[in-house]
Scaffold this motif. Structure first.
Motif, PDB file in Angstrom:
ATOM      1  N   LEU A   1      -6.398 -67.714 -46.411  1.00  0.00           N
ATOM      2  CA  LEU A   1      -5.275 -67.164 -46.290  1.00  0.00           C
ATOM      3  C   LEU A   1      -4.407 -67.233 -45.099  1.00  0.00           C
ATOM      4  CD1 LEU A   1      -6.634 -63.421 -47.598  1.00  0.00           C
ATOM      5  CD2 LEU A   1      -5.079 -64.984 -48.890  1.00  0.00           C
ATOM      6  N   LEU A   2      -5.139 -67.195 -43.915  1.00  0.00           N
ATOM      7  CA  LEU A   2      -4.353 -67.387 -42.963  1.00  0.00           C
ATOM      8  C   LEU A   2      -3.883 -68.870 -42.655  1.00  0.00           C
ATOM      9  CD1 LEU A   2      -7.248 -65.515 -40.486  1.00  0.00           C
ATOM     10  CD2 LEU A   2      -4.694 -65.141 -40.658  1.00  0.00           C
ATOM     11  N   HIS A   3      -4.695 -70.125 -43.059  1.00  0.00           N
ATOM     12  CA  HIS A   3      -4.170 -71.208 -42.853  1.00  0.00           C
ATOM     13  C   HIS A   3      -3.228 -71.574 -44.023  1.00  0.00           C
ATOM     14  CE1 HIS A   3      -6.954 -72.959 -39.677  1.00  0.00           C
ATOM     15  NE2 HIS A   3      -7.555 -71.651 -40.193  1.00  0.00           N
ATOM     16  N   GLN A   4      -3.069 -71.027 -44.977  1.00  0.00           N
ATOM     17  CA  GLN A   4      -2.108 -71.131 -45.960  1.00  0.00           C
ATOM     18  C   GLN A   4      -0.750 -70.301 -45.957  1.00  0.00           C
ATOM     19  OE1 GLN A   4      -1.690 -72.907 -49.090  1.00  0.00           O
ATOM     20  NE2 GLN A   4      -3.855 -73.930 -49.080  1.00  0.00           N
ATOM     21  N   GLY A   5      -0.763 -69.435 -44.809  1.00  0.00           N
ATOM     22  CA  GLY A   5       0.138 -68.710 -44.457  1.00  0.00           C
ATOM     23  C   GLY A   5       0.455 -67.482 -45.254  1.00  0.00           C
ATOM     24  N   ARG A   6      -0.569 -66.949 -45.926  1.00  0.00           N
ATOM     25  CA  ARG A   6      -0.477 -65.911 -46.975  1.00  0.00           C
ATOM     26  C   ARG A   6      -0.841 -64.428 -46.335  1.00  0.00           C
ATOM     27  NH1 ARG A   6      -3.015 -68.296 -52.487  1.00  0.00           N
ATOM     28  NH2 ARG A   6      -2.096 -70.649 -52.214  1.00  0.00           N
ATOM     29  N   TRP A   7      -1.170 -64.715 -45.120  1.00  0.00           N
ATOM     30  CA  TRP A   7      -1.551 -63.268 -44.454  1.00  0.00           C
ATOM     31  C   TRP A   7      -0.130 -62.718 -44.397  1.00  0.00           C
ATOM     32  CZ3 TRP A   7      -6.425 -61.316 -42.927  1.00  0.00           C
ATOM     33  CH2 TRP A   7      -6.436 -60.180 -42.275  1.00  0.00           C
ATOM     34  N   PRO A   8      -0.010 -61.190 -44.506  1.00  0.00           N
ATOM     35  CA  PRO A   8       1.082 -60.479 -44.476  1.00  0.00           C
ATOM     36  C   PRO A   8       2.012 -60.861 -43.011  1.00  0.00           C
ATOM     37  CG  PRO A   8      -0.422 -59.161 -45.140  1.00  0.00           C
ATOM     38  CD  PRO A   8      -1.185 -60.365 -44.714  1.00  0.00           C
ATOM     39  N   LYS A   9       3.384 -61.339 -43.273  1.00  0.00           N
ATOM     40  CA  LYS A   9       4.079 -61.665 -42.012  1.00  0.00           C
ATOM     41  C   LYS A   9       4.368 -60.349 -41.162  1.00  0.00           C
ATOM     42  CE  LYS A   9       3.948 -66.003 -42.614  1.00  0.00           C
ATOM     43  NZ  LYS A   9       2.862 -66.036 -43.612  1.00  0.00           N
ATOM     44  N   GLY A  10       5.000 -60.463 -40.027  1.00  0.00           N
ATOM     45  CA  GLY A  10       5.306 -59.407 -39.171  1.00  0.00           C
ATOM     46  C   GLY A  10       4.318 -58.433 -38.823  1.00  0.00           C
ATOM     47  N   VAL A  11       4.837 -57.271 -38.571  1.00  0.00           N
ATOM     48  CA  VAL A  11       3.684 -56.335 -37.690  1.00  0.00           C
ATOM     49  C   VAL A  11       3.381 -55.355 -39.192  1.00  0.00           C
ATOM     50  CG1 VAL A  11       3.710 -54.395 -36.313  1.00  0.00           C
ATOM     51  CG2 VAL A  11       5.073 -56.287 -35.567  1.00  0.00           C
ATOM     52  N   LYS A  12       2.190 -55.789 -39.594  1.00  0.00           N
ATOM     53  CA  LYS A  12       1.664 -54.989 -40.731  1.00  0.00           C
ATOM     54  C   LYS A  12       0.099 -54.654 -40.423  1.00  0.00           C
ATOM     55  CE  LYS A  12       1.180 -54.791 -45.666  1.00  0.00           C
ATOM     56  NZ  LYS A  12       1.558 -55.288 -47.032  1.00  0.00           N
ATOM     57  N   MET A  13      -0.171 -53.502 -40.549  1.00  0.00           N
ATOM     58  CA  MET A  13      -1.574 -53.289 -40.228  1.00  0.00           C
ATOM     59  C   MET A  13      -2.289 -53.388 -41.796  1.00  0.00           C
ATOM     60  SD  MET A  13      -3.472 -49.712 -38.920  1.00  0.00           S
ATOM     61  CE  MET A  13      -3.121 -50.124 -37.092  1.00  0.00           C
ATOM     62  N   MET A  14      -3.521 -53.957 -41.454  1.00  0.00           N
ATOM     63  CA  MET A  14      -4.431 -54.236 -42.731  1.00  0.00           C
ATOM     64  C   MET A  14      -5.635 -53.466 -42.777  1.00  0.00           C
ATOM     65  SD  MET A  14      -3.280 -56.553 -44.763  1.00  0.00           S
ATOM     66  CE  MET A  14      -4.823 -57.663 -45.776  1.00  0.00           C
ATOM     67  N   ASP A  15      -6.003 -52.948 -43.801  1.00  0.00           N
ATOM     68  CA  ASP A  15      -7.445 -51.976 -43.755  1.00  0.00           C
ATOM     69  C   ASP A  15      -8.553 -52.793 -44.435  1.00  0.00           C
ATOM     70  OD1 ASP A  15      -6.801 -51.126 -46.257  1.00  0.00           O
ATOM     71  OD2 ASP A  15      -6.327 -49.156 -45.721  1.00  0.00           O
ATOM     72  N   SER A  16      -9.733 -52.432 -44.890  1.00  0.00           N
ATOM     73  CA  SER A  16     -10.565 -53.271 -45.803  1.00  0.00           C
ATOM     74  C   SER A  16     -10.202 -53.172 -46.972  1.00  0.00           C
ATOM     75  CB  SER A  16     -11.981 -52.635 -45.442  1.00  0.00           C
ATOM     76  OG  SER A  16     -12.518 -52.671 -44.290  1.00  0.00           O
ATOM     77  N   ASN A  17      -9.665 -52.105 -47.712  1.00  0.00           N
ATOM     78  CA  ASN A  17      -9.412 -52.034 -48.970  1.00  0.00           C
ATOM     79  C   ASN A  17      -7.776 -53.125 -49.117  1.00  0.00           C
ATOM     80  OD1 ASN A  17     -11.216 -50.382 -49.875  1.00  0.00           O
ATOM     81  ND2 ASN A  17      -9.909 -48.553 -49.509  1.00  0.00           N
ATOM     82  N   SER A  18      -6.821 -52.992 -48.387  1.00  0.00           N
ATOM     83  CA  SER A  18      -5.903 -53.766 -48.633  1.00  0.00           C
ATOM     84  C   SER A  18      -6.140 -55.435 -48.602  1.00  0.00           C
ATOM     85  CB  SER A  18      -4.866 -53.588 -47.881  1.00  0.00           C
ATOM     86  OG  SER A  18      -5.062 -53.733 -46.410  1.00  0.00           O
ATOM     87  N   LEU A  19      -7.087 -55.649 -47.480  1.00  0.00           N
ATOM     88  CA  LEU A  19      -7.678 -57.162 -47.342  1.00  0.00           C
ATOM     89  C   LEU A  19      -8.354 -57.622 -48.611  1.00  0.00           C
ATOM     90  CD1 LEU A  19      -8.226 -59.837 -45.857  1.00  0.00           C
ATOM     91  CD2 LEU A  19      -9.924 -58.498 -44.742  1.00  0.00           C
ATOM     92  N   LEU A  20      -9.222 -56.988 -49.103  1.00  0.00           N
ATOM     93  CA  LEU A  20     -10.199 -57.099 -50.295  1.00  0.00           C
ATOM     94  C   LEU A  20      -9.197 -57.229 -51.516  1.00  0.00           C
ATOM     95  CD1 LEU A  20     -13.248 -55.065 -49.954  1.00  0.00           C
ATOM     96  CD2 LEU A  20     -13.035 -57.435 -49.757  1.00  0.00           C
ATOM     97  N   ALA A  21      -8.024 -56.417 -51.471  1.00  0.00           N
ATOM     98  CA  ALA A  21      -7.093 -56.674 -52.592  1.00  0.00           C
ATOM     99  C   ALA A  21      -6.375 -58.060 -52.615  1.00  0.00           C
ATOM    100  CB  ALA A  21      -6.202 -55.458 -52.647  1.00  0.00           C
ATOM    101  N   LEU A  22      -5.862 -58.332 -51.186  1.00  0.00           N
ATOM    102  CA  LEU A  22      -5.217 -59.524 -51.136  1.00  0.00           C
ATOM    103  C   LEU A  22      -6.086 -60.858 -51.508  1.00  0.00           C
ATOM    104  CD1 LEU A  22      -2.627 -61.105 -50.104  1.00  0.00           C
ATOM    105  CD2 LEU A  22      -3.715 -60.969 -47.721  1.00  0.00           C
ATOM    106  N   ILE A  23      -7.417 -60.724 -51.198  1.00  0.00           N
ATOM    107  CA  ILE A  23      -8.062 -61.684 -51.426  1.00  0.00           C
ATOM    108  C   ILE A  23      -8.397 -61.951 -52.913  1.00  0.00           C
ATOM    109  CG2 ILE A  23     -10.549 -62.504 -51.207  1.00  0.00           C
ATOM    110  CD1 ILE A  23     -10.692 -61.258 -48.496  1.00  0.00           C
ATOM    111  N   SER A  24      -8.702 -60.713 -53.489  1.00  0.00           N
ATOM    112  CA  SER A  24      -8.704 -60.864 -54.947  1.00  0.00           C
ATOM    113  C   SER A  24      -7.456 -61.144 -55.835  1.00  0.00           C
ATOM    114  CB  SER A  24      -9.459 -59.437 -55.461  1.00  0.00           C
ATOM    115  OG  SER A  24      -8.143 -58.679 -55.371  1.00  0.00           O
ATOM    116  N   SER A  25      -6.382 -61.100 -55.275  1.00  0.00           N
ATOM    117  CA  SER A  25      -5.321 -61.485 -56.145  1.00  0.00           C
ATOM    118  C   SER A  25      -4.522 -62.717 -55.499  1.00  0.00           C
ATOM    119  CB  SER A  25      -4.242 -60.085 -55.815  1.00  0.00           C
ATOM    120  OG  SER A  25      -3.751 -60.089 -54.475  1.00  0.00           O
ATOM    121  N   SER A  26      -5.036 -63.454 -54.942  1.00  0.00           N
ATOM    122  CA  SER A  26      -4.541 -64.889 -54.352  1.00  0.00           C
ATOM    123  C   SER A  26      -4.828 -66.034 -54.636  1.00  0.00           C
ATOM    124  CB  SER A  26      -4.717 -64.707 -52.571  1.00  0.00           C
ATOM    125  OG  SER A  26      -4.112 -63.561 -51.922  1.00  0.00           O
ATOM    126  N   ASN A  27      -5.772 -65.811 -55.607  1.00  0.00           N
ATOM    127  CA  ASN A  27      -6.188 -67.230 -56.367  1.00  0.00           C
ATOM    128  C   ASN A  27      -6.717 -68.235 -55.533  1.00  0.00           C
ATOM    129  OD1 ASN A  27      -6.269 -68.326 -59.163  1.00  0.00           O
ATOM    130  ND2 ASN A  27      -4.488 -69.436 -59.037  1.00  0.00           N
TER     131      ASN A  27
END
Length: 326
Positions: A76-102
Motif C-alpha cells: 500500500l505504501l509503495h504503491q501510493g495507496r495509503w491515505p494522503k494528507g493528515v488522516k489517522m488510521m486505526d486497526s479496523n480502517s487499516l484492515l478494511a483498506l488491505i482487504s479492499s485494495s486487491n
C-alpha cells in the motif's frame, strides 16, 4: 466547559521497519489539525519518496498487524495507496483498506505487477533495464510489486523469462539486465488498460423494477463517483455480436464490476465470477429481502445489503470511494 485536547505524538520508532533515526522520527506541525483519539506519527521513507503515517495508539501498539500484514502494508505504501494528507488510521480502517485494495497474492497477480512495472519504467520498447541496480531493488521494487522477499521477485522475473514476457540480456547475475519482449509489452498494456479504465460493468436482473433502480440510483451513483456505467442493456449489440460477447467485452474493458444479486439471476453469478477470475474488483450488492437466499458460492463475499434505492446509492458511492479509488 473546556474542550479536551487530543494529542498526537511523534513515535519512538516505525513499527513496520523498527527505524528510529532522525529521517523517520522528526517533528511535524499538526497544530492546525484535530483528532478524536490519541496516537502517534512518523515518516515512512521509500526510494525517493516518503509518507506521513498517523495512527491511533491502539494500532501503533498492535504488533500482530505490523508483523502479519507487513507485506500488504508495504505494498500500500509503495504503491501510493495509503491515505494522503493528515488522516489517522486505526486497526479496523487499516484492515478494511488491505482487504479492499486487491493486493496481489498469487504468483500470476505478482507476475502482472512486475511486467507492468517494467513497462512503466521503460523509456522505449526494447530498453535494457537493470532491476538490481536502478530501482532500489530490496528497498522499493520488492515491496511495490507485492513480493514477500527478494528471492520471490527474482523467481518471478525468471518465470517471466521462461514465459517469454521478458528477455534475459545476459551478463552477470549481479546486474540482472533484462528487457520486455513484445509479448510482455502487450500483457502489460492489457493490465494497464484495466488499471486506467473508468468503466464500471453492471451485472443485474433486468426485471422492470430493477431497471428503474438502475436508472434512478445505480447509474447516478457510478457517474457521480467519476466512472462510466456499462450495462449490456444499453449497448444494443449488432446482429453479429451475441449478448454474451457484449457482456465479456464489457467486463474486459471495465475497471470494476457491480453485481447485484436481487432475484438471483444465474447470469449475474457467471458475470461476477468471470470478472473475479480476471482479477477484477467486484462490488456485491443485494436487496435486503433477497439476501437470505443468496447462493452459497457468494456468501463468503461481503454484500452491500440495501433497503431502497437511496440506501443503495449512498452505500455504492461509499464503497467505490474506499474500494475502487483508494
Amino acid at each position: 466547559m473546556e474542550k479536551n485536547i487530543v494529542r498526537v505524538w511523534p513515535a519512538t520508532h516505525c513499527p513496520l521497519t523498527n527505524r528510529s533515526d532522525s529521517e523517520v522520527i522528526r517533528s511535524v506541525d499538526l497544530s492546525n489539525f484535530s483528532f478524536d483519539r490519541e496516537g502517534f506519527y512518523w515518516i515512512y521513507k521509500f526510494g525517493a519518496g516518503e509518507q506521513l503515517l498517523i495512527v491511533t495508539d491502539e494500532l501503533f501498539n498492535n504488533s500482530d498487524i505490523w508483523t502479519s500484514k507487513r507485506r500488504e502494508i508495504e505494498f500500500l505504501l509503495h504503491q501510493g495507496r495509503w491515505p494522503k494528507g493528515v488522516k489517522m488510521m486505526d486497526s479496523n480502517s487499516l484492515l478494511a483498506l488491505i482487504s479492499s485494495s486487491n493486493i496481489p497474492s498469487s504468483p500470476i497477480e505478482k507476475l502482472k505487477e512486475v511486467i507492468y512495472y517494467f513497462k512503466s519504467v521503460s523509456e522505449f520498447f526494447g530498453q535494457t533495464l537493470y532491476p538490481k541496480d536502478n530501482f532500489h531493488y530490496k528497498e522499493h521494487l520488492v515491496k511495490k510489486t507485492g513480493m514477500s522477499n527478494p528471492s520471490e521477485l527474482e523467481r518471478i522475473i525468471y518465470t517471466c523469462i521462461e514465459l517469454g514476457y521478458v528477455k534475459d540480456e545476459g551478463s552477470t547475475k549481479s546486474t540482472f539486465p533484462i528487457s520486455l519482449t513484445l509479448k510482455g509489452w502487450e500483457e502489460a498494456e492489457k493490465f494497464e488498460t484495466q488499471k486506467s479504465s473508468n468503466i464500471s460493468f453492471i451485472a443485474m436482473s433486468f426485471d422492470p423494477e430493477m431497471i428503474q433502480v438502475y436508472n434512478d440510483w445505480i447509474e447516478p451513483a457510478i457517474r457521480e463517483s467519476g466512472f462510466e456505467p456499462y450495462i449490456v442493456l444499453d449497448q444494443h449489440p449488432n446482429s453479429d455480436v451475441t449478448i454474451n460477447d457484449a457482456i465479456l467485452a464489457g467486463i474486459k474493458k471495465a475497471k470494476f464490476t457491480i453485481a447485484d444479486f436481487t432475484y438471483h439471476k444465474s447470469g449475474v453469478y457467471f458475470e461476477a465470477g468471470y470478472a473475479l477470475g480476471r482479477g477484477q474488483k467486484v462490488i456485491y450488492t443485494c436487496r435486503k429481502d433477497h439476501i437470505g437466499t443468496a447462493h452459497f458460492d457468494t456468501r463468503n463475499y461481503q454484500h452491500l445489503v440495501w433497503k431502497d434505492g437511496e440506501d443503495l446509492k449512498r452505500k455504492l458511492m461509499d464503497k467505490i470511494e474506499v474500494f475502487i479509488k483508494s
